[in-house]
Scaffold this motif. Structure first.
Motif, PDB file in Angstrom:
ATOM      1  N   ALA A  64      18.509  18.416  34.438  1.00  0.00           N
ATOM      2  CA  ALA A  64      18.265  17.519  33.306  1.00  0.00           C
ATOM      3  C   ALA A  64      18.883  18.014  32.006  1.00  0.00           C
ATOM      4  CB  ALA A  64      16.756  17.312  33.116  1.00  0.00           C
ATOM      5  N   GLY A  65      19.321  19.278  31.954  1.00  0.00           N
ATOM      6  CA  GLY A  65      19.979  19.794  30.763  1.00  0.00           C
ATOM      7  C   GLY A  65      19.139  20.721  29.905  1.00  0.00           C
ATOM      8  N   LYS A  66      17.978  21.137  30.399  1.00  0.00           N
ATOM      9  CA  LYS A  66      17.089  22.006  29.620  1.00  0.00           C
ATOM     10  C   LYS A  66      17.776  23.320  29.258  1.00  0.00           C
ATOM     11  CE  LYS A  66      14.244  22.129  33.033  1.00  0.00           C
ATOM     12  NZ  LYS A  66      14.982  21.332  34.004  1.00  0.00           N
ATOM     13  N   SER A  67      18.284  24.006  30.242  1.00  0.00           N
ATOM     14  CA  SER A  67      18.940  25.306  30.007  1.00  0.00           C
ATOM     15  C   SER A  67      20.192  25.139  29.160  1.00  0.00           C
ATOM     16  CB  SER A  67      19.298  25.975  31.332  1.00  0.00           C
ATOM     17  OG  SER A  67      18.134  26.293  32.051  1.00  0.00           O
ATOM     18  N   THR A  68      20.921  24.072  29.387  1.00  0.00           N
ATOM     19  CA  THR A  68      22.144  23.836  28.612  1.00  0.00           C
ATOM     20  C   THR A  68      21.819  23.659  27.141  1.00  0.00           C
ATOM     21  OG1 THR A  68      23.208  22.838  30.535  1.00  0.00           O
ATOM     22  CG2 THR A  68      24.172  22.354  28.382  1.00  0.00           C
ATOM     23  N   LEU A  69      20.774  22.897  26.815  1.00  0.00           N
ATOM     24  CA  LEU A  69      20.381  22.705  25.427  1.00  0.00           C
ATOM     25  C   LEU A  69      20.029  24.042  24.774  1.00  0.00           C
ATOM     26  CD1 LEU A  69      19.671  20.958  22.981  1.00  0.00           C
ATOM     27  CD2 LEU A  69      17.381  20.681  23.964  1.00  0.00           C
ATOM     28  N   LEU A  70      19.223  24.842  25.450  1.00  0.00           N
ATOM     29  CA  LEU A  70      18.827  26.128  24.883  1.00  0.00           C
ATOM     30  C   LEU A  70      20.019  27.068  24.739  1.00  0.00           C
ATOM     31  CD1 LEU A  70      15.399  26.638  26.668  1.00  0.00           C
ATOM     32  CD2 LEU A  70      15.836  25.834  24.358  1.00  0.00           C
ATOM     33  N   LYS A  71      20.936  27.026  25.694  1.00  0.00           N
ATOM     34  CA  LYS A  71      22.131  27.876  25.601  1.00  0.00           C
ATOM     35  C   LYS A  71      23.049  27.427  24.466  1.00  0.00           C
ATOM     36  CE  LYS A  71      22.057  29.491  30.345  1.00  0.00           C
ATOM     37  NZ  LYS A  71      22.707  29.462  31.657  1.00  0.00           N
ATOM     38  N   LEU A  72      23.114  26.131  24.201  1.00  0.00           N
ATOM     39  CA  LEU A  72      23.883  25.653  23.046  1.00  0.00           C
ATOM     40  C   LEU A  72      23.262  26.179  21.760  1.00  0.00           C
ATOM     41  CD1 LEU A  72      24.563  21.879  23.859  1.00  0.00           C
ATOM     42  CD2 LEU A  72      26.215  23.745  23.859  1.00  0.00           C
ATOM     43  N   MET A  73      21.946  26.084  21.672  1.00  0.00           N
ATOM     44  CA  MET A  73      21.258  26.483  20.448  1.00  0.00           C
ATOM     45  C   MET A  73      21.217  27.999  20.271  1.00  0.00           C
ATOM     46  SD  MET A  73      18.332  23.554  20.156  1.00  0.00           S
ATOM     47  CE  MET A  73      18.207  23.646  18.369  1.00  0.00           C
ATOM     48  N   ALA A  74      21.473  28.744  21.351  1.00  0.00           N
ATOM     49  CA  ALA A  74      21.500  30.206  21.283  1.00  0.00           C
ATOM     50  C   ALA A  74      22.920  30.748  21.160  1.00  0.00           C
ATOM     51  CB  ALA A  74      20.831  30.793  22.519  1.00  0.00           C
ATOM     52  N   GLY A  75      23.915  29.861  21.141  1.00  0.00           N
ATOM     53  CA  GLY A  75      25.290  30.300  20.976  1.00  0.00           C
ATOM     54  C   GLY A  75      25.985  30.732  22.241  1.00  0.00           C
ATOM     55  N   VAL A  76      25.362  30.540  23.394  1.00  0.00           N
ATOM     56  CA  VAL A  76      25.989  30.903  24.668  1.00  0.00           C
ATOM     57  C   VAL A  76      27.096  29.915  25.005  1.00  0.00           C
ATOM     58  CG1 VAL A  76      25.596  31.208  27.149  1.00  0.00           C
ATOM     59  CG2 VAL A  76      23.891  32.028  25.502  1.00  0.00           C
ATOM     60  N   HIS A  77      26.832  28.626  24.801  1.00  0.00           N
ATOM     61  CA  HIS A  77      27.823  27.568  25.001  1.00  0.00           C
ATOM     62  C   HIS A  77      28.116  26.904  23.654  1.00  0.00           C
ATOM     63  CE1 HIS A  77      27.430  27.919  29.281  1.00  0.00           C
ATOM     64  NE2 HIS A  77      26.209  27.401  29.333  1.00  0.00           N
ATOM     65  N   VAL A  78      29.275  26.294  23.548  1.00  0.00           N
ATOM     66  CA  VAL A  78      29.674  25.540  22.362  1.00  0.00           C
ATOM     67  C   VAL A  78      29.557  24.055  22.697  1.00  0.00           C
ATOM     68  CG1 VAL A  78      31.575  25.038  20.777  1.00  0.00           C
ATOM     69  CG2 VAL A  78      31.268  27.362  21.659  1.00  0.00           C
ATOM     70  N   PRO A  79      28.894  23.258  21.846  1.00  0.00           N
ATOM     71  CA  PRO A  79      28.790  21.824  22.147  1.00  0.00           C
ATOM     72  C   PRO A  79      30.159  21.145  22.102  1.00  0.00           C
ATOM     73  CG  PRO A  79      27.749  22.333  20.028  1.00  0.00           C
ATOM     74  CD  PRO A  79      28.209  23.619  20.610  1.00  0.00           C
ATOM     75  N   ASP A  80      30.361  20.178  22.998  1.00  0.00           N
ATOM     76  CA  ASP A  80      31.591  19.379  22.971  1.00  0.00           C
ATOM     77  C   ASP A  80      31.583  18.463  21.750  1.00  0.00           C
ATOM     78  OD1 ASP A  80      32.287  20.555  25.415  1.00  0.00           O
ATOM     79  OD2 ASP A  80      31.501  18.867  26.585  1.00  0.00           O
ATOM     80  N   THR A  81      30.423  17.901  21.447  1.00  0.00           N
ATOM     81  CA  THR A  81      30.259  17.037  20.273  1.00  0.00           C
ATOM     82  C   THR A  81      28.915  17.352  19.634  1.00  0.00           C
ATOM     83  OG1 THR A  81      29.191  15.253  21.509  1.00  0.00           O
ATOM     84  CG2 THR A  81      31.596  15.152  21.318  1.00  0.00           C
ATOM     85  N   GLY A  82      28.724  16.907  18.415  1.00  0.00           N
ATOM     86  CA  GLY A  82      27.460  17.076  17.726  1.00  0.00           C
ATOM     87  C   GLY A  82      27.456  18.289  16.820  1.00  0.00           C
ATOM     88  N   GLU A  83      26.284  18.530  16.226  1.00  0.00           N
ATOM     89  CA  GLU A  83      26.144  19.602  15.239  1.00  0.00           C
ATOM     90  C   GLU A  83      24.892  20.419  15.507  1.00  0.00           C
ATOM     91  OE1 GLU A  83      27.545  17.658  11.104  1.00  0.00           O
ATOM     92  OE2 GLU A  83      25.669  16.839  11.937  1.00  0.00           O
ATOM     93  N   LEU A  84      24.977  21.703  15.175  1.00  0.00           N
ATOM     94  CA  LEU A  84      23.814  22.578  15.132  1.00  0.00           C
ATOM     95  C   LEU A  84      23.593  22.921  13.664  1.00  0.00           C
ATOM     96  CD1 LEU A  84      24.626  24.920  18.135  1.00  0.00           C
ATOM     97  CD2 LEU A  84      23.064  22.964  18.093  1.00  0.00           C
ATOM     98  N   ILE A  85      22.373  22.695  13.181  1.00  0.00           N
ATOM     99  CA  ILE A  85      22.049  22.857  11.771  1.00  0.00           C
ATOM    100  C   ILE A  85      20.920  23.882  11.639  1.00  0.00           C
ATOM    101  CG2 ILE A  85      21.316  21.670   9.657  1.00  0.00           C
ATOM    102  CD1 ILE A  85      23.847  20.438  10.822  1.00  0.00           C
ATOM    103  N   LEU A  86      21.107  24.883  10.779  1.00  0.00           N
ATOM    104  CA  LEU A  86      20.076  25.870  10.495  1.00  0.00           C
ATOM    105  C   LEU A  86      19.805  25.856   9.001  1.00  0.00           C
ATOM    106  CD1 LEU A  86      18.253  28.202  11.486  1.00  0.00           C
ATOM    107  CD2 LEU A  86      20.174  29.732  11.041  1.00  0.00           C
TER     108      LEU A  86
END
Length: 102
Positions: A64-86
Motif C-alpha cells: 500500500a506504500g506505507k514503507s515508501t512514504l516513511l522512507k521518502l520522509m526520512a530521506g532514503v528515497h527521493v519523491p518523483d513529484t511533490g514536496e517535503l516541508i519542514l
C-alpha cells in the motif's frame, strides 16, 4: 491498495494554537508526493501533515506504500513529484543524515 493514516492531537497543542490566534505551518508535511519503482507506482499524490503533540498510526495492506512514504520522509528515497516541508520550508536534497539532524 491504499494506506490509511489515523491522527490524534493533544489538547495542549490545540489550545496553544488557538490561544496564539494564528495557524502555524505543520512541523513536517508531505504534499502530493508520488514515487514509482520500475514503472509501478508505490505512492500517487499522497499528502500528510504532522503537528507537534500528535500521535499517528500508518496502516494498510502489503504494497500500500506505507514503507515508501516513511522512507521518502526520512530521506532514503527521493519523491518523483511533490514536496517535503519542514517548519514551512521546502526540503531539497534530503538524506537520512540530514533527516536525523531534525
Amino acid at each position: 491498495m491504499t494506506a490509511a493514516l489515523a491522527r490524534s492531537s493533544s489538547d495542549q497543542t490545540q489550545a496553544a494554537s488557538s490561544e496564539a490566534g494564528a495557524v502555524l505551518p505543520a512541523r513536517y508535511e508531505a504534499r502530493s508526493v508520488s514515487k514509482s519503482f520500475g514503472g509501478a507506482y508505490a505512492l500517487t499524490g499522497v499528502s500528510v501533515k504532522f503537528e507537534p503533540g500528535e500521535i499517528h498510526t500508518l496502516c494498510g495492506a502489503n504494497g500500500a506504500g506505507k514503507s515508501t512514504l516513511l522512507k521518502l520522509m526520512a530521506g532514503v528515497h527521493v519523491p518523483d513529484t511533490g514536496e517535503l516541508i519542514l517548519n514551512g520550508e521546502q526540503l531539497r536534497g534530503l538524506t537520512p543524515r540530514i533527516a536525523q539532524q531534525h
